[in-house]
Design a protein around this motif. Sequence first.
Motif, PDB file in Angstrom:
ATOM      1  N   ARG A 153       0.805  -1.202   0.000  1.00  0.00           N
ATOM      2  CA  ARG A 153       0.000   0.000   0.000  1.00  0.00           C
ATOM      3  C   ARG A 153       0.843   1.258   0.000  1.00  0.00           C
ATOM      4  N   GLN A 154       2.120   1.137   0.464  1.00  0.00           N
ATOM      5  CA  GLN A 154       2.973   2.315   0.450  1.00  0.00           C
ATOM      6  C   GLN A 154       3.216   2.799  -0.965  1.00  0.00           C
ATOM      7  N   GLU A 155       3.238   1.855  -1.941  1.00  0.00           N
ATOM      8  CA  GLU A 155       3.474   2.248  -3.320  1.00  0.00           C
ATOM      9  C   GLU A 155       2.165   2.400  -4.082  1.00  0.00           C
ATOM     10  N   ALA A 156       1.293   1.425  -3.927  1.00  0.00           N
ATOM     11  CA  ALA A 156       0.057   1.457  -4.698  1.00  0.00           C
ATOM     12  C   ALA A 156      -0.960   2.404  -4.103  1.00  0.00           C
ATOM     13  N   GLY A 157      -0.974   2.499  -2.761  1.00  0.00           N
ATOM     14  CA  GLY A 157      -1.903   3.384  -2.094  1.00  0.00           C
ATOM     15  C   GLY A 157      -3.265   2.765  -1.939  1.00  0.00           C
ATOM     16  N   ASP A 165       6.992  11.178  -1.237  1.00  0.00           N
ATOM     17  CA  ASP A 165       7.523  12.114  -2.233  1.00  0.00           C
ATOM     18  C   ASP A 165       8.061  11.345  -3.438  1.00  0.00           C
ATOM     19  N   GLY A 166       7.162  10.750  -4.188  1.00  0.00           N
ATOM     20  CA  GLY A 166       7.553  10.011  -5.376  1.00  0.00           C
ATOM     21  C   GLY A 166       7.832   8.554  -5.094  1.00  0.00           C
ATOM     22  N   ASP A 167       8.077   7.808  -6.171  1.00  0.00           N
ATOM     23  CA  ASP A 167       8.302   6.373  -6.056  1.00  0.00           C
ATOM     24  C   ASP A 167       9.618   6.027  -5.378  1.00  0.00           C
ATOM     25  N   ASP A 168      10.561   6.969  -5.366  1.00  0.00           N
ATOM     26  CA  ASP A 168      11.881   6.696  -4.795  1.00  0.00           C
ATOM     27  C   ASP A 168      12.096   7.384  -3.449  1.00  0.00           C
ATOM     28  N   ASP A 169      11.020   7.786  -2.792  1.00  0.00           N
ATOM     29  CA  ASP A 169      11.130   8.465  -1.501  1.00  0.00           C
ATOM     30  C   ASP A 169      11.897   7.577  -0.511  1.00  0.00           C
ATOM     31  N   PRO A 170      13.025   8.036   0.026  1.00  0.00           N
ATOM     32  CA  PRO A 170      13.813   7.202   0.947  1.00  0.00           C
ATOM     33  C   PRO A 170      13.108   6.933   2.274  1.00  0.00           C
ATOM     34  N   GLU A 171      12.075   7.717   2.592  1.00  0.00           N
ATOM     35  CA  GLU A 171      11.345   7.467   3.833  1.00  0.00           C
ATOM     36  C   GLU A 171      10.418   6.256   3.711  1.00  0.00           C
ATOM     37  N   ASN A 172      10.087   5.886   2.493  1.00  0.00           N
ATOM     38  CA  ASN A 172       9.244   4.720   2.266  1.00  0.00           C
ATOM     39  C   ASN A 172      10.054   3.459   2.586  1.00  0.00           C
ATOM     40  N   PRO A 173       9.611   2.641   3.540  1.00  0.00           N
ATOM     41  CA  PRO A 173      10.398   1.451   3.925  1.00  0.00           C
ATOM     42  C   PRO A 173      10.718   0.520   2.767  1.00  0.00           C
ATOM     43  N   TYR A 174       9.887   0.501   1.721  1.00  0.00           N
ATOM     44  CA  TYR A 174      10.200  -0.337   0.568  1.00  0.00           C
ATOM     45  C   TYR A 174      11.441   0.143  -0.168  1.00  0.00           C
ATOM     46  N   ASN A 175      11.806   1.406   0.040  1.00  0.00           N
ATOM     47  CA  ASN A 175      12.980   1.968  -0.640  1.00  0.00           C
ATOM     48  C   ASN A 175      14.216   2.009   0.252  1.00  0.00           C
ATOM     49  N   VAL A 204       8.279  -7.343   8.651  1.00  0.00           N
ATOM     50  CA  VAL A 204       8.803  -7.853   7.378  1.00  0.00           C
ATOM     51  C   VAL A 204       7.945  -7.363   6.216  1.00  0.00           C
ATOM     52  N   ALA A 205       6.625  -7.427   6.357  1.00  0.00           N
ATOM     53  CA  ALA A 205       5.726  -6.987   5.287  1.00  0.00           C
ATOM     54  C   ALA A 205       5.838  -5.486   5.043  1.00  0.00           C
ATOM     55  N   ASP A 206       6.206  -4.727   6.061  1.00  0.00           N
ATOM     56  CA  ASP A 206       6.373  -3.287   5.892  1.00  0.00           C
ATOM     57  C   ASP A 206       7.501  -2.943   4.929  1.00  0.00           C
ATOM     58  N   MET A 207       8.508  -3.819   4.830  1.00  0.00           N
ATOM     59  CA  MET A 207       9.733  -3.480   4.107  1.00  0.00           C
ATOM     60  C   MET A 207       9.966  -4.319   2.857  1.00  0.00           C
TER      61      MET A 207
END
Length: 464
Positions: A62-66, A83-93, A215-218
């Motif tokens: 959901r962090q990416e797809a919303g 802040d975009g797909d490459d936001d470093p605050e997003n745990p997936y990034n 784990v699912a968060d990241m």
Amino acid sequence: MSDTTSTVAVTHADSKHDNADRLQLERKMTQAVEEGHDADIPSSAGYVLDEEDRADHDIEKRQEAGPATSSDDENDPNIVWWDGDDDPENPYNWSATRKWLNTGCVSFQTFISPLASSIFAPGVPLVLQEFGSTSPQIATFVVSVYLIGFAAGPILLAPLSEIYGRVPVYHVCNVGFVAFSVACALAPSLNSLIAFRFLAGLFGVAPITNGGGTVADMIVQKHRGTVLAAYSVGPLLGPIIGPIGGGFLSNAKGWRWNFWLLAIISGFITVVMLFVMKESYAPVLLNRKVERLRKETGNLLLRSKLDVGLSPGDFFKRSAIRPVKMFIYSPIVSIMALYTALTYGYLYVQFTTMTEVFQNQYGFSTALVGLSFIGLGVGSFIGVVIYSGTSDRYISRKAAEADKLAEETGTEKMGMKPEYRLPLLPIGAVLIPIGLFLYGWTAEKKVHWIVPIIGTAFGGIGNS
């Protein structure tokens, strides 16, 4: 004429009913995504393309797809998102190092907590001797009461992690676990030991309750199976390694040193987690971003895209009630919960009987009786290796096959489904009773001690 009019009326009523059902389903889907789970969501929800323009059907991403939001929300300047797909605050990034540090800390504590459930099982006869008890029921209860804390803890800890984040819950519970491990080591009576064991289990279950969420968060879904397999090594091997080491430690230093050892090791990882762990839960991270932007801009209308508009109290009530409702109304949830409870119960029946069985039937000493748990450990390790080596590849292959079929038939792509993780479950369900039969029957007939240990290995594979 009247028949035609009636038919049109019925058709119109059916159409309104279908529209109402569709709207209700869409509301459920939206709420489910906002809450961070995939109930009532088709696997195509949140369809996005990765950097290679290939479909990444991760309904939990959901962090990416919303979440499913209206067009008004999409255009609302007060909605705060990454802040975009490459936001470093997003745990997936996050970097791989950061992800593995978070996962490693939680996994290590997930190993220590289940280890505490059985580490002093070989020393139970020494406990009963010190406190003047001969009750076999007390001998079993003093070990298994820890699991009552395990059962009660998630009801409280899971909602709190969704309100305040994963990390604060970990830190508070780590401190509580260390404190009550020390209390067990200093217990002046059998009753106090039982009470402290319960409280240690209550606080110790935090990494098991919230570790999968961390784990699912990241980690994206297609790589999650391998990471979860590594994470699950702790809950599987902890209860096995505990009695092995606990047998020698109880024999050398007494049963109290089992708890001192737990306090020392857990205290160390608690300090490490204070410096290493970073919050990974997206709704909490976005709420922090909202608070920061409100202070910087003075705009009090800003709100997170994942904000469901509930107070912490209301959110806690809903989060605490939701698992109960899922257990009651979702057959697959209730069946899996009961199956897990049954297999885990059998596992701890073995934990609480193996000391007595191998001492009385085969003459093992207090030090050596812990080695009888090696079969469970080896079996669990084999099961983890098999699962981690096949799960991710299988789920990717099945998703690709389903998408190809959807393209050929012109139907909607379903992507990765949770049930693609289940093919090994029937095999495990067969291996567990086989292992229990070998363990129980051969131990009763005093067949060579290696045979019941081999039986526990079959159970270990099934439980993993």
